[in-house]
Design an enzyme around this catalytic site. Structure first.
Site, PDB file in Angstrom:
ATOM      1  N   ARG A  88       0.806  -1.215   0.000  1.00  0.00           N
ATOM      2  CA  ARG A  88       0.000   0.000   0.000  1.00  0.00           C
ATOM      3  C   ARG A  88       0.844   1.272   0.000  1.00  0.00           C
ATOM      4  NH1 ARG A  88      -5.432  -0.889   1.291  1.00  0.00           N
ATOM      5  NH2 ARG A  88      -5.903  -3.007   1.986  1.00  0.00           N
ATOM      6  N   ARG A 167     -10.426   7.788   3.517  1.00  0.00           N
ATOM      7  CA  ARG A 167      -9.611   6.712   2.955  1.00  0.00           C
ATOM      8  C   ARG A 167      -8.991   7.131   1.625  1.00  0.00           C
ATOM      9  NH1 ARG A 167     -13.579   1.744   2.672  1.00  0.00           N
ATOM     10  NH2 ARG A 167     -11.760   0.719   1.731  1.00  0.00           N
TER      11      ARG A 167
END
Length: 211
Positions: A88, A167
């Site tokens: 990520r 997010r």
């Protein structure tokens, strides 16, 4: 075949990883699913991760790197694996390389923010069997109940519009730079996933030379 699937939330990584997993007969490894399982089981890792997820933040590297390394060391990964949504961050990608975790191809699914918000905020999960619905694209015929088992449909805490936007801010800051990182290495393929599912799937098949 060792594959990384990148992309923002709701871009279709899970769907495409499931297809590639079946085609190549290799496991699809989603850190998101592993972490959610740990949360539901009340493990120490799950308890720590839940704090970050509920706030729309990324789970820290130190909580996931060891988990991934142990998972891909299992026998079912000897012929390859698919990392769904991991790494990520560039730091995680660099840590993977230091651990000797290399991949053959990286595919990045691209989707506009407004469509991401629409896809996720409309998602509903059955509290009993886990079936997934969408208020617009795949509504339950039984309203707020599951068509399969009659369980109550609920919205996950991290599927609210406010949390999604948080997010996405984190994604653009931390995860999106991975595209440039892997592009520089010459093994990145970008695919627009804003269209129909079958169009995205066809583009993925083409990227892997699958008829």
């Amino acid at each position: 075949m060792k594959i990384i699937l990148l992309g923002p939330p709701a871009a279709g990584k899970g769907t495409q990883s499931a297809y590639l997993s079946k085609y190549y007969d290799i496991p699809a490894i989603s850190t998101g699913s592993i972490i959610r399982n740990n949360i539901s089981e009340g493990t120490e890792l799950g308890t720590k991760a839940k704090v970050y997820i509920d706030e729309g933040k990324l789970v820290p590297d130190e909580l996931v790197m060891d988990l991934v390394a142990k998972r891909i060391a299992q026998p079912d990964c000897k012929n390859g694996y698919i990392l769904d949504g991991f790494p990520r961050t560039v730091a995680q990608a660099e840590a993977m390389e230091k651990l000797g975790i290399n991949v053959d191809k990286i595919v990045e699914l691209v989707l506009p923010d407004e469509e991401i918000v629409d896809r996720i905020s409309g998602r509903r999960n059955c509290s009993e069997c886990g079936a997934i619905y969408h208020t617009k694209d795949h509504p339950s015929k039984a309203g707020d109940r599951c068509d399969k088992c009659g369980g109550k449909l609920v919205q996950r805490a991290d599927d609210t519009e406010e949390t999604i936007k948080k997010r996405l801010e984190v994604y653009h800051e931390k995860t999106q730079p991975l595209g440039n990182y892997y592009a520089a290495k010459g093994n990145l393929v970008q695919i627009d996933s804003s269209g129909l599912l079958e169009d995205t799937s066809a583009a993925v098949r083409k990227a892997f030379g699958v008829e």
